[in-house]
Design a protein around this motif. Sequence first.
Motif, PDB file in Angstrom:
ATOM      1  N   VAL A 134      21.362  38.613 -13.657  1.00 17.98           N
ATOM      2  CA  VAL A 134      22.750  38.440 -13.205  1.00 17.98           C
ATOM      3  C   VAL A 134      22.913  37.078 -12.539  1.00 17.98           C
ATOM      4  N   ASN A 135      22.001  36.717 -11.662  1.00 15.14           N
ATOM      5  CA  ASN A 135      22.092  35.421 -10.971  1.00 15.14           C
ATOM      6  C   ASN A 135      21.887  34.257 -11.922  1.00 15.14           C
ATOM      7  N   ASN A 136      20.966  34.399 -12.863  1.00 20.61           N
ATOM      8  CA  ASN A 136      20.758  33.319 -13.839  1.00 20.61           C
ATOM      9  C   ASN A 136      22.029  33.035 -14.620  1.00 20.61           C
ATOM     10  N   VAL A 137      22.673  34.094 -15.105  1.00 17.89           N
ATOM     11  CA  VAL A 137      23.906  33.912 -15.884  1.00 17.89           C
ATOM     12  C   VAL A 137      24.997  33.299 -15.003  1.00 17.89           C
ATOM     13  N   ALA A 138      25.117  33.773 -13.769  1.00 23.31           N
ATOM     14  CA  ALA A 138      26.139  33.247 -12.847  1.00 23.31           C
ATOM     15  C   ALA A 138      25.916  31.764 -12.548  1.00 23.31           C
ATOM     16  N   GLU A 139      24.651  31.341 -12.557  1.00 20.93           N
ATOM     17  CA  GLU A 139      24.323  29.943 -12.263  1.00 20.93           C
ATOM     18  C   GLU A 139      24.241  29.075 -13.517  1.00 20.93           C
ATOM     19  N   PHE A 159      26.275  45.516  -9.115  1.00 18.73           N
ATOM     20  CA  PHE A 159      25.730  44.840  -7.934  1.00 18.73           C
ATOM     21  C   PHE A 159      26.811  44.398  -6.947  1.00 18.73           C
ATOM     22  N   GLN A 160      28.072  44.397  -7.349  1.00 17.36           N
ATOM     23  CA  GLN A 160      29.134  43.940  -6.452  1.00 17.36           C
ATOM     24  C   GLN A 160      29.218  44.838  -5.220  1.00 17.36           C
ATOM     25  N   PRO A 161      29.588  44.250  -4.089  1.00 15.09           N
ATOM     26  CA  PRO A 161      29.704  45.047  -2.855  1.00 15.09           C
ATOM     27  C   PRO A 161      30.602  46.267  -3.054  1.00 15.09           C
ATOM     28  N   GLY A 162      30.105  47.406  -2.586  1.00 20.69           N
ATOM     29  CA  GLY A 162      30.865  48.648  -2.678  1.00 20.69           C
ATOM     30  C   GLY A 162      30.756  49.376  -4.009  1.00 20.69           C
ATOM     31  N   ARG A 163      30.086  48.797  -4.985  1.00 20.08           N
ATOM     32  CA  ARG A 163      29.979  49.416  -6.313  1.00 20.08           C
ATOM     33  C   ARG A 163      28.709  50.233  -6.505  1.00 20.08           C
ATOM     34  N   ASN A 176      23.240  57.644 -12.792  1.00 22.88           N
ATOM     35  CA  ASN A 176      23.964  57.266 -14.000  1.00 22.88           C
ATOM     36  C   ASN A 176      24.666  55.919 -13.914  1.00 22.88           C
ATOM     37  N   GLN A 177      24.600  55.241 -12.768  1.00 19.71           N
ATOM     38  CA  GLN A 177      25.172  53.897 -12.681  1.00 19.71           C
ATOM     39  C   GLN A 177      24.263  52.941 -13.456  1.00 19.71           C
ATOM     40  N   PRO A 178      24.814  51.864 -14.013  1.00 18.47           N
ATOM     41  CA  PRO A 178      24.045  50.996 -14.925  1.00 18.47           C
ATOM     42  C   PRO A 178      22.696  50.523 -14.397  1.00 18.47           C
ATOM     43  N   ILE A 179      22.629  50.117 -13.142  1.00 20.46           N
ATOM     44  CA  ILE A 179      21.378  49.583 -12.602  1.00 20.46           C
ATOM     45  C   ILE A 179      20.293  50.657 -12.610  1.00 20.46           C
ATOM     46  N   GLU A 180      20.612  51.833 -12.105  1.00 21.96           N
ATOM     47  CA  GLU A 180      19.619  52.908 -12.035  1.00 21.96           C
ATOM     48  C   GLU A 180      19.395  53.554 -13.400  1.00 21.96           C
ATOM     49  N   ARG A 181      20.450  53.718 -14.158  1.00 24.76           N
ATOM     50  CA  ARG A 181      20.331  54.324 -15.495  1.00 24.76           C
ATOM     51  C   ARG A 181      19.296  53.591 -16.332  1.00 24.76           C
ATOM     52  N   ASP A 182      19.364  52.276 -16.342  1.00 20.91           N
ATOM     53  CA  ASP A 182      18.453  51.494 -17.175  1.00 20.91           C
ATOM     54  C   ASP A 182      17.036  51.462 -16.605  1.00 20.91           C
ATOM     55  N   ALA A 183      16.911  51.458 -15.278  1.00 26.24           N
ATOM     56  CA  ALA A 183      15.574  51.494 -14.665  1.00 26.24           C
ATOM     57  C   ALA A 183      14.922  52.855 -14.900  1.00 26.24           C
ATOM     58  N   TYR A 184      15.703  53.929 -14.772  1.00 26.69           N
ATOM     59  CA  TYR A 184      15.150  55.257 -15.049  1.00 26.69           C
ATOM     60  C   TYR A 184      14.850  55.444 -16.532  1.00 26.69           C
ATOM     61  N   TRP A 185      15.637  54.826 -17.403  1.00 29.28           N
ATOM     62  CA  TRP A 185      15.358  54.906 -18.840  1.00 29.28           C
ATOM     63  C   TRP A 185      13.973  54.329 -19.125  1.00 29.28           C
ATOM     64  N   LEU A 186      13.688  53.160 -18.562  1.00 26.82           N
ATOM     65  CA  LEU A 186      12.361  52.571 -18.748  1.00 26.82           C
ATOM     66  C   LEU A 186      11.296  53.507 -18.190  1.00 26.82           C
ATOM     67  N   GLU A 187      11.531  54.021 -17.006  1.00 29.40           N
ATOM     68  CA  GLU A 187      10.546  54.896 -16.373  1.00 29.40           C
ATOM     69  C   GLU A 187      10.220  56.098 -17.269  1.00 29.40           C
ATOM     70  N   TRP A 188      11.241  56.681 -17.898  1.00 27.89           N
ATOM     71  CA  TRP A 188      10.975  57.814 -18.784  1.00 27.89           C
ATOM     72  C   TRP A 188      10.222  57.393 -20.037  1.00 27.89           C
ATOM     73  N   GLN A 189      10.455  56.201 -20.513  1.00 23.77           N
ATOM     74  CA  GLN A 189       9.673  55.697 -21.653  1.00 23.77           C
ATOM     75  C   GLN A 189       8.195  55.608 -21.257  1.00 23.77           C
ATOM     76  N   LEU A 190       7.928  55.108 -20.053  1.00 23.13           N
ATOM     77  CA  LEU A 190       6.559  55.002 -19.574  1.00 23.13           C
ATOM     78  C   LEU A 190       5.932  56.377 -19.376  1.00 23.13           C
ATOM     79  N   LYS A 191       6.697  57.301 -18.807  1.00 16.18           N
ATOM     80  CA  LYS A 191       6.173  58.658 -18.601  1.00 16.18           C
ATOM     81  C   LYS A 191       5.864  59.331 -19.941  1.00 16.18           C
ATOM     82  N   ASN A 192       6.728  59.134 -20.918  1.00 19.33           N
ATOM     83  CA  ASN A 192       6.473  59.720 -22.238  1.00 19.33           C
ATOM     84  C   ASN A 192       5.211  59.149 -22.859  1.00 19.33           C
TER      85      ASN A 192
END
Length: 195
Positions: A134-139, A159-163, A176-192
């Motif tokens: 996110v920061n790379n794209v913003a910069e 990542f925006q304040p309050g979101r 189910n929010q995008p940040i956690e959804r995608d991190a948990y998706w990876l985690e389940w791939q690793l667990k599988n």
Amino acid sequence: YKRRANVVGGIETTKPKEVKSTKEKRAYSEQCIQIIENRIGHLTLNETVEHMSREERMNFIQGLSKDFQQQTGLKLGEIKYYASPGLDFGYYDREDNSVHLNTVFLTSSNPYYVKEQVFTLFHEMTHAIQWNAVNNVAEGNDNTFGFTLDQIGEWAINFQPGRYIRPGVDPEGYRNQPIERDAYWLEWQLKNEFD
């Protein structure tokens, strides 16, 4: 971005909702799987961690982090450790770009909890990837770590304040929010792959 367990009898029970698997996410998960496989060789993850000393486990975690950074190009801050008897496995701190892991689980005699710390490490390093993308794209930096601008845009909004939804406020919304959804998706791939 704290990873907490929903635990019944020591086993995490909440699987994330189905997440659209993109070629970028699949490539990222394959990269993470390969990093772990390179460290454990012909052993299972259980066999690798169960007889390690505390120091060996911490070195193993450090090695995984170093390998991840070399493979992805992420410049991560330190891996820091804390002790908490609660069910929080770890968190990512974007202020200093560091990952924090709970030593109560890392030093457990139960290999299940030690494996959870490996999965937590990758979950939290995913948050580091998200924040840095996110920061790379913003910069105006074109390093997106292989993710699409659409995906990074979703993370940027989250990542925006309050979101960001805290787990104690709305556990389902949190996962189910995008940040956690995608991190948990990876985690389940690793667990599988490694459970």
